[in-house]
Design an enzyme around this catalytic site. Structure first.
Site, short mmCIF file in Angstrom:
data_model
loop_
_atom_site.label_atom_id
_atom_site.label_comp_id
_atom_site.label_asym_id
_atom_site.label_seq_id
_atom_site.Cartn_x
_atom_site.Cartn_y
_atom_site.Cartn_z
N GLY A 40 0.85 -1.19 0.00
CA GLY A 40 0.00 0.00 0.00
C GLY A 40 0.88 1.23 0.00
O GLY A 40 2.03 1.18 0.46
N GLU A 67 -3.14 2.87 5.58
CA GLU A 67 -3.09 3.91 4.53
C GLU A 67 -4.06 5.05 4.83
O GLU A 67 -3.73 6.21 4.59
CB GLU A 67 -3.38 3.29 3.16
CG GLU A 67 -2.45 2.17 2.72
CD GLU A 67 -0.97 2.49 2.87
OE1 GLU A 67 -0.59 3.68 2.75
OE2 GLU A 67 -0.19 1.56 3.12
N HIS A 113 -2.47 7.29 7.25
CA HIS A 113 -1.51 8.20 6.62
C HIS A 113 -2.19 9.47 6.14
O HIS A 113 -1.65 10.57 6.29
CB HIS A 113 -0.86 7.54 5.40
CG HIS A 113 0.39 6.78 5.70
ND1 HIS A 113 1.45 7.31 6.39
CD2 HIS A 113 0.78 5.51 5.37
CE1 HIS A 113 2.42 6.41 6.49
NE2 HIS A 113 2.04 5.31 5.87
ZN ZN Z 1 3.05 3.55 5.86
#
Ligand code: ZN
Length: 194
Positions: free
Chosen positions: A55, A149, A152
């Site tokens: 990812g 993800e 993030h």
């Molecule tokens: Zn990461």
């Protein structure tokens, strides 16, 4: 647009590391589903593949836009590939919530792996590169990836979810292997251990 079309023709970008401000701030929503977005997504797929990741979020290539790509196995080792813009993750609650502790790593802190407990199932909703709704159900590594993800894109790295003690171990592991990863990795390849 078919995802396989986005998985070819991209250019490699350097992967941004933890500590860079873009990685620790919330991202802007994707509002324009244009050629610029498609180019970014192509480059992200190419970069993820070169770095052998499952990812990659836009912040990991220095872009503060809410989009990630994935190419990741589920609990049955079936690979799922795609793009999610403006992702939102829903996790099981109550009796359905099962935490699993597995080693987790991040391309933006290469070489470090530490266990982190996360729910074993996640549903990620958002839109694709054309702005059409997408819904991804994840088990196994994919469940972890969807959470990692999406974190993030909210400015959270998985080290933020670790205890101080485990985070220190993670940093020292990464530090020991840092010499193998050039500053512009994976544009320059990972070095071989001596
Ligand atoms: Zn990461």
């Amino acid at each position: 647009m078919d995802v396989t079309e986005l998985m070819t023709g991209g250019s490699l970008l350097p992967i941004t590391r933890w500590g860079t401000p873009v990685m620790h701030a919330p991202t802007r929503r994707v509002e324009s589903f244009d050629d610029e977005l498609r180019t970014l997504v192509r480059d992200m797929f190419a970069t993820m593949e070169a770095a052998r990741g499952v990812g990659l979020a836009a912040t990991q290539v220095g872009v503060d836009l809410a989009v990630f790509v994935y190419d990741c196995p589920d609990a049955n080792d079936v690979f799922h590939r795609g793009v999610v813009c403006n992702p939102v993750v829903a996790l099981p609650a109550g009796d359905a919530r099962q935490l699993v502790s597995e080693d987790e790593g991040c391309l933006s802190l290469p070489g470090g792996y530490q266990p982190l407990a996360r729910p074993d199932f996640a549903v990620c909703t958002g839109v694709d590169v054309d702005g059409n709704p997408v819904r991804v159900e994840g088990t196994g590594t994919l469940a972890r990836c969807l959470q990692h993800e999406t974190d993030h894109l909210n400015g959270i790295v998985f080290g933020d979810r670790l205890s101080n003690r485990v985070r220190r171990k993670l940093y020292s592991q990464a530090e020991e292997l840092a010499h193998l990863y050039p500053a512009d990795w994976p544009v320059s390849p990972k070095q071989r251990p001596e």
